[in-house]
Design a protein around this motif. Structure first.
Motif, PDB file in Angstrom:
ATOM      1  N   THR A  33      -3.796  14.111  -0.640  1.00  0.00           N
ATOM      2  CA  THR A  33      -2.388  13.448  -0.120  1.00  0.00           C
ATOM      3  C   THR A  33      -2.640  12.117  -0.001  1.00  0.00           C
ATOM      4  O   THR A  33      -3.526  11.366   0.451  1.00  0.00           O
ATOM      5  N   THR A  34      -1.688  11.339  -0.851  1.00  0.00           N
ATOM      6  CA  THR A  34      -1.565  10.045  -0.842  1.00  0.00           C
ATOM      7  C   THR A  34      -1.030   9.322   0.455  1.00  0.00           C
ATOM      8  O   THR A  34      -0.439  10.161   1.471  1.00  0.00           O
ATOM      9  N   LEU A  35      -1.267   8.353   0.567  1.00  0.00           N
ATOM     10  CA  LEU A  35      -1.081   7.611   1.928  1.00  0.00           C
ATOM     11  C   LEU A  35       0.364   7.610   2.162  1.00  0.00           C
ATOM     12  O   LEU A  35       0.948   7.909   3.396  1.00  0.00           O
ATOM     13  N   ASP A  36       1.489   7.414   0.968  1.00  0.00           N
ATOM     14  CA  ASP A  36       2.649   7.329   1.582  1.00  0.00           C
ATOM     15  C   ASP A  36       3.186   8.923   1.866  1.00  0.00           C
ATOM     16  O   ASP A  36       4.096   9.059   2.818  1.00  0.00           O
ATOM     17  N   GLU A  37       2.753   9.929   1.448  1.00  0.00           N
ATOM     18  CA  GLU A  37       2.869  11.371   1.506  1.00  0.00           C
ATOM     19  C   GLU A  37       2.406  11.477   3.020  1.00  0.00           C
ATOM     20  O   GLU A  37       3.157  12.301   3.947  1.00  0.00           O
ATOM     21  N   ARG A  38       1.285  11.113   3.363  1.00  0.00           N
ATOM     22  CA  ARG A  38       0.997  11.375   4.749  1.00  0.00           C
ATOM     23  C   ARG A  38       1.701  10.389   5.793  1.00  0.00           C
ATOM     24  O   ARG A  38       2.071  11.101   6.992  1.00  0.00           O
ATOM     25  N   ARG A  44       0.825  -1.181   0.000  1.00  0.00           N
ATOM     26  CA  ARG A  44      -0.018  -0.059   0.269  1.00  0.00           C
ATOM     27  C   ARG A  44       1.061   1.190   0.090  1.00  0.00           C
ATOM     28  O   ARG A  44       0.541   2.215  -0.629  1.00  0.00           O
ATOM     29  N   TYR A  45       1.995   1.388   0.844  1.00  0.00           N
ATOM     30  CA  TYR A  45       2.762   2.263   0.821  1.00  0.00           C
ATOM     31  C   TYR A  45       3.447   2.621  -0.792  1.00  0.00           C
ATOM     32  O   TYR A  45       3.516   3.840  -1.164  1.00  0.00           O
ATOM     33  N   LEU A  46       4.057   1.491  -1.174  1.00  0.00           N
ATOM     34  CA  LEU A  46       4.534   1.618  -2.499  1.00  0.00           C
ATOM     35  C   LEU A  46       3.588   1.865  -3.606  1.00  0.00           C
ATOM     36  O   LEU A  46       4.209   2.343  -4.712  1.00  0.00           O
TER      37      LEU A  46
END
Length: 349
Positions: free
Chosen positions: A179-184, A167-169
């Motif tokens: 804002t995307t999950l990895d940015e958060r 999910r991060y990648l």
């Protein structure tokens, strides 16, 4: 008066369910204190646990995954096909590493699972990846040596291990602010940093990926980056998805130590030092390998409790703390010997 320049120590966790960040901070500090004791740096333990040596933070982002329901992974429809394809790639490389271990040579069950991953001799595509992943995960837990060593009892356990990195990648899951999950997640780490103070950063597992990407655009001083149990060098999916490209040591990092246990199933054998480009000052990750002979060697506290990890980390904190105290004209708290007891060894390290 306490120095405003006191260094920071920031821990960045890896995969796992929701947790209490305050409890985790204390647990990681206790583990590091145990490592310091093993490294014969007992004089620094009080300075660490009482935050005299550095202000300690636990960069927690597990609730962000929980908000997007990753902990509910329990069936073939709980990941979309793109996420499932990433997990399949991570799982394929993991099983390749396992097949190369001497103790797994000739393991027919493991060979069957690897064949199931790419039945036609080609990597699994995105379409239908979710159903295929569930079948593979079910087969993996039937391989006794691998399942036992990785603590997998069910297919859901396999998916939980790899779903969060996927999910991060994937770099999606936007919130209301786009804002995307990895940015958060990286924003949580950034909130623990202070550009005005030197910071030692410790990233475990997925947290090493998060820390690496966060520091890539950070401008504050980082005298030491420590990665433990890191999957950054995983060729199949992690390495080609790292940002920025090509991957290089962040310019803010003065020294990077990458610790990996030869018995850690999650860490690929490919060393970061052979892949990551140096920064402008020639800094590259320095690999530090050891063998724990443990069934489960991937835990963050297991790494932090080792003298090999604790010694350079504690010496760096002591040296930076002594330097900032000297520049600010401050003294350590009475009776702690936080700098006086360690300045000499740090200078010679």
């Amino acid at each position: 008066m306490e120095s405003k320049l006191k260094p920071k120590l920031v821990f960045v966790h890896g995969i796992g369910g929701p947790r209490d960040p305050d409890e985790q901070l204390m647990e990681w500090k206790r583990a590091l204190a145990g490592g310091a004791r093993a490294a014969k740096l007992a004089s620094d333990i009080s300075a660490l646990t009482m935050d005299w040596l550095a202000d300690c933070s636990f960069a927690y982002y597990g609730d962000l995954f929980a908000d997007d329901e990753p902990q509910s992974v329990g069936g073939p429809d709980d990941l979309d096909d793109e996420e499932a394809a990433i997990v399949l790639g991570l799982l394929a490389e993991f099983l390749e590493e396992e097949a190369a271990r001497p103790e797994n040579q000739g393991d027919r069950a493991l060979a069957r699972v690897r064949a199931q991953l790419s039945p036609d001799g080609q990597p699994q595509g995105v379409v239908g990846a979710g159903r295929h992943l569930w079948a593979v995960a079910t087969a993996v837990v039937a391989v006794p040596g691998v399942a036992h060593a990785a603590r997998w009892a069910t297919a859901s356990d396999v998916l939980r291990t790899w779903s969060q990195p996927a999910r991060y990648l994937r770099r999606k899951d936007k919130d209301a602010q786009k804002t995307t999950l990895d940015e958060r997640i990286r924003a949580r780490v950034l909130a623990c940093l202070d550009p005005a103070r030197p910071t030692v950063v410790v990233g475990h597992s997925l947290g090493s990926v998060v820390a690496f990407e966060t520091l890539a655009s950070y401008e504050g001083p980082v005298p030491l980056l420590v990665t433990i149990g890191s999957p950054i060098a995983t060729s199949g999916l992690v390495w080609p998805r790292l940002r920025p490209r090509p991957p290089a040591t962040p310019d803010c990092v003065d020294r990077w130590l990458d610790f990996w246990d030869g018995d850690d199933l999650i860490v690929p054998r490919r060393k970061l030092a052979n892949r990551v480009r140096p920064n402008e000052r020639g800094v590259k990750p320095t690999p530090r390998q050891f063998e724990s002979r443990m069934w489960w060697a991937h835990g963050a506290t297991t790494y932090l409790g080792r003298a090999e990890v604790a010694e350079p980390l504690m010496r760096t904190l002591s040296a930076v703390s002594a330097a900032t105290d000297a520049s600010a004209g401050t003294n350590s708290p009475a009776g702690t010997d936080a700098s006086a007891g360690t300045a000499a060894p740090a200078a010679g390290s």
